[in-house]
Design an enzyme around this catalytic site. Structure first.
Site, short mmCIF file in Angstrom:
data_model
loop_
_atom_site.label_atom_id
_atom_site.label_comp_id
_atom_site.label_asym_id
_atom_site.label_seq_id
_atom_site.Cartn_x
_atom_site.Cartn_y
_atom_site.Cartn_z
CB SER A 52 -0.93 0.00 1.21
OG SER A 52 -0.22 -0.24 2.41
CE LYS A 120 0.17 -8.47 3.49
NZ LYS A 120 -0.55 -8.57 2.19
CD GLU A 122 -2.41 -9.14 -2.78
OE1 GLU A 122 -3.03 -9.51 -3.80
OE2 GLU A 122 -2.30 -7.95 -2.44
CD GLU A 189 -7.49 -5.67 1.72
OE1 GLU A 189 -7.70 -4.50 1.34
OE2 GLU A 189 -6.39 -6.25 1.55
#
Length: 278
Positions: A52, A120, A122, A189
């Site tokens: 982000s 991390k 996805e 999320e």
């Protein structure tokens, strides 16, 4: 004495986070720089150097344009600013989807160059196999299911997940596969509350919610969103401050003082030293 005290603080690691499953909620926030990381460190169990950063710091329209070099640079800064919280670095789009060996090479580089405790990924359909490969080779991995920002170009927009039976089954299956692959925790999320609750109940790893209800084992938010730095924030964000207004007001006062020659004042000015009398 203070340096000795600082060295005695043990930084949290993957087993500490996994051990919190079903226990005290895990407090997480994003961090991208050393000063912010230092402020967050005493309050958070985990600091995520999220991709982000591309949107909230670099002004990109989404996270797809984030590079490995950007993540390493910001990861290094967060490690310098923190000393207790576990630091996890997001692997950017394109850095782990091209095969297990490439993923390992890139993840190992991030771990070595930042000193972070984990990465991390996805968790798309093909990713659990990669997660297992990484974990078997000593790289702690946090997973990420539900709304996956790196898939925005495929899906066309950021949309909540798990609102129909097909999506519910898919998201739960991805979460189970990610946990079985060895991820120490999973970010959930933008997922409907019943689905997030079911995932939290069926997997043995902590779930970290962001727009996934209080049913998760912990929560994370993008820090600039939570601090009110932007005009718009997602539905799931609670603003705990209004930094946009505060910064705007402070800069306006500064500009007015400069224009009126009220700044710098005498107290903020250097003068020549008086000669020493013999």
């Amino acid at each position: 004495m203070s340096s000795q005290k600082q060295e005695s603080v043990r930084r949290l690691a993957a087993p500490d986070i996994t051990g919190r499953k079903g226990g005290d909620p895990i407090v997480c926030l994003t961090a991208y720089d050393a000063p912010t990381a230092a402020l967050l460190d005493d309050h958070c169990d985990l600091l995520l150097v999220g991709d982000s950063v591309g949107m909230v710091v670099h002004g990109l329209p989404n996270t797809v344009g984030v590079t490995l070099e950007m993540m390493i640079l910001h990861g290094q800064a967060v490690m310098r600013g923190s000393r207790r919280a576990m630091v996890v670095v997001d692997m950017p789009f394109g850095s782990y989807e091209g095969g297990k060996e490439l993923a390992y090479e890139n993840c190992a580089r991030v771990m070595k160059e930042t000193g972070a405790q984990a990465v991390k990924l996805e968790s798309g359909p093909t990713v659990p196999e990669t997660i297992a490969y990484l974990v078997q080779r000593g790289i702690p991995v946090m997973g990420h299911v539900g709304l996956r920002p790196q898939a925005v170009l495929t899906e066309g927009a950021f949309k909540a997940k798990g609102r129909n039976d097909e999506e519910r089954l898919r998201v739960i299956a991805e979460a189970e596969a990610t946990a079985d692959a060895g991820a120490f925790a999973i970010v959930v999320e933008g997922t409907a509350e019943p689905v997030a609750r079911e995932i939290t109940a069926v997997i043995d790893k902590p779930t970290i919610g962001i727009g996934a209800s209080a049913a998760c084992d912990g929560q994370i938010l993008v820090t600039p969103d939570m601090l009110g730095l932007f005009d718009w924030t997602p539905k799931f964000v609670r603003r705990y401050a209004d930094q946009r207004t505060e910064i705007n007001d402070a800069v306006a006062r500064y500009a007015a003082d400069v224009k009126a020659r009220r700044f710098p004042a005498e107290v903020e000015t250097y003068f020549s030293k008086k000669p020493v009398e013999s």
